[in-house]
Design an enzyme around this catalytic site. Structure first.
Site, PDB file in Angstrom:
ATOM      1  N   GLY A  67       0.846  -1.188   0.000  1.00 52.29           N
ATOM      2  CA  GLY A  67       0.000   0.000   0.000  1.00 52.29           C
ATOM      3  C   GLY A  67       0.880   1.235   0.000  1.00 52.29           C
ATOM      4  O   GLY A  67       1.995   1.208   0.534  1.00 52.29           O
ATOM      5  N   GLN A  75       3.237   9.867   1.010  1.00 53.42           N
ATOM      6  CA  GLN A  75       4.485   9.119   1.171  1.00 53.42           C
ATOM      7  C   GLN A  75       5.468   9.332   0.023  1.00 53.42           C
ATOM      8  O   GLN A  75       6.615   8.908   0.095  1.00 53.42           O
ATOM      9  CB  GLN A  75       4.210   7.620   1.311  1.00 53.42           C
ATOM     10  CG  GLN A  75       3.497   7.269   2.601  1.00 53.42           C
ATOM     11  CD  GLN A  75       3.296   5.784   2.711  1.00 53.42           C
ATOM     12  OE1 GLN A  75       2.374   5.244   2.132  1.00 53.42           O
ATOM     13  NE2 GLN A  75       4.186   5.115   3.429  1.00 53.42           N
ATOM     14  N   CYS A  95       5.220   0.066   7.771  1.00 60.29           N
ATOM     15  CA  CYS A  95       4.931   1.221   6.924  1.00 60.29           C
ATOM     16  C   CYS A  95       6.210   1.582   6.176  1.00 60.29           C
ATOM     17  O   CYS A  95       7.286   1.628   6.780  1.00 60.29           O
ATOM     18  CB  CYS A  95       4.476   2.391   7.794  1.00 60.29           C
ATOM     19  SG  CYS A  95       4.174   3.907   6.862  1.00 60.29           S
ATOM     20  N   LEU A  96       6.082   1.860   4.881  1.00 60.85           N
ATOM     21  CA  LEU A  96       7.271   2.213   4.092  1.00 60.85           C
ATOM     22  C   LEU A  96       7.940   3.486   4.605  1.00 60.85           C
ATOM     23  O   LEU A  96       9.125   3.690   4.388  1.00 60.85           O
ATOM     24  CB  LEU A  96       6.901   2.380   2.608  1.00 60.85           C
ATOM     25  CG  LEU A  96       6.423   1.101   1.892  1.00 60.85           C
ATOM     26  CD1 LEU A  96       5.981   1.445   0.469  1.00 60.85           C
ATOM     27  CD2 LEU A  96       7.494   0.031   1.880  1.00 60.85           C
ATOM     28  N   HIS A 138      -5.004   1.932   7.209  1.00 61.28           N
ATOM     29  CA  HIS A 138      -3.631   2.459   7.248  1.00 61.28           C
ATOM     30  C   HIS A 138      -3.453   3.578   6.212  1.00 61.28           C
ATOM     31  O   HIS A 138      -2.917   4.643   6.518  1.00 61.28           O
ATOM     32  CB  HIS A 138      -2.655   1.295   6.988  1.00 61.28           C
ATOM     33  CG  HIS A 138      -1.216   1.667   7.031  1.00 61.28           C
ATOM     34  ND1 HIS A 138      -0.343   1.191   7.989  1.00 61.28           N
ATOM     35  CD2 HIS A 138      -0.466   2.473   6.228  1.00 61.28           C
ATOM     36  CE1 HIS A 138       0.871   1.688   7.779  1.00 61.28           C
ATOM     37  NE2 HIS A 138       0.826   2.466   6.705  1.00 61.28           N
ATOM     38  N   GLU A 139      -3.944   3.337   4.991  1.00 61.71           N
ATOM     39  CA  GLU A 139      -3.767   4.341   3.920  1.00 61.71           C
ATOM     40  C   GLU A 139      -4.657   5.565   4.161  1.00 61.71           C
ATOM     41  O   GLU A 139      -4.233   6.698   3.930  1.00 61.71           O
ATOM     42  CB  GLU A 139      -4.034   3.731   2.540  1.00 61.71           C
ATOM     43  CG  GLU A 139      -3.157   2.549   2.160  1.00 61.71           C
ATOM     44  CD  GLU A 139      -1.669   2.742   2.414  1.00 61.71           C
ATOM     45  OE1 GLU A 139      -1.170   3.886   2.342  1.00 61.71           O
ATOM     46  OE2 GLU A 139      -0.992   1.745   2.731  1.00 61.71           O
ATOM     47  N   HIS A 166      -3.027   7.774   6.564  1.00 63.32           N
ATOM     48  CA  HIS A 166      -1.980   8.593   5.941  1.00 63.32           C
ATOM     49  C   HIS A 166      -2.559   9.896   5.375  1.00 63.32           C
ATOM     50  O   HIS A 166      -1.943  10.951   5.474  1.00 63.32           O
ATOM     51  CB  HIS A 166      -1.308   7.841   4.784  1.00 63.32           C
ATOM     52  CG  HIS A 166      -0.122   7.023   5.189  1.00 63.32           C
ATOM     53  ND1 HIS A 166       0.975   7.558   5.823  1.00 63.32           N
ATOM     54  CD2 HIS A 166       0.156   5.708   5.031  1.00 63.32           C
ATOM     55  CE1 HIS A 166       1.873   6.596   6.043  1.00 63.32           C
ATOM     56  NE2 HIS A 166       1.399   5.465   5.581  1.00 63.32           N
TER      57      HIS A 166
HETATM   58 ZN    ZN Z   1       2.240   3.607   5.765  1.00 70.47          ZN
END
Ligand code: ZN
Length: 169
Positions: A45, A50, A92-93, A134-135, A138
């Protein structure tokens, strides 16, 4: 084009993103680039903040390329229903090398627009439900660390500050 992933510490990750209003070729290109960037970073995701773009846009593929039908584009997504509870390890990236157990609803329904602006609703369970939450977090300037206990969150922030000081973040 593969965008570099913005890490925790960049203010773009902690501000509310702006709605997408134009469904044009530029948006289509951005969505393609976001999938490419997400796969390159081995993620399932990715939200636009991000990659430094404060727009309400995210891409998800919980099968990581296995099922082309699993590719989801979330434009201006809203959580419209949640059910149950489920605990799972989450990463998370933007917080590389960290993983923590996070409790979230087990089943989640979202309402979003696709890349052409068409509204749709879809329901996901477990990993997909977690990705929706989660997204969407963000896009509201929230990282999964906000769901941890204050103790765990402070510990994570301390570790990150140490990495930043060492030039390893
Ligand atoms: Zn994330």
């Amino acid at each position: 084009m593969i965008y570099p992933i913005v890490k925790y510490g960049d203010p773009v990750l902690e501000k509310k993103a702006e709605p997408v209003t134009f469904f044009d070729d530029e948006l289509k290109k951005l969505v393609d680039d976001m999938f490419e960037s997400m796969y390159a970073a081995h993620g399932v995701g990715l939200a636009a903040p991000q990659i430094g773009i404060a727009k309400r846009l995210a891409v998800i593929d919980v099968t990581f390329k296995e099922d082309p039908d699993a590719k989801l584009v979330l434009v201006n997504p809203e959580i419209i229903h949640t059910e149950g509870r489920h605990s799972q390890n989450e990463g998370c990236l933007s917080l590389p090398d960290f993983r923590e157990n996070v409790t979230r609803p087990r089943k989640v329904t979202i309402r979003a627009q696709d890349v052409n602006g068409k509204f749709y609703e879809t329901t996901g369970e477990e990993l997909l439900a977690r990705a929706f939450l989660h997204e969407t977090d963000h896009l509201n300037g929230k990282l999964y660390m906000s769901h941890l206990s204050a103790l765990k969150r402070d510990l994570m922030k301390r570790k990150i500050r140490k990495l930043m000081k060492a030039g390893e973040w």
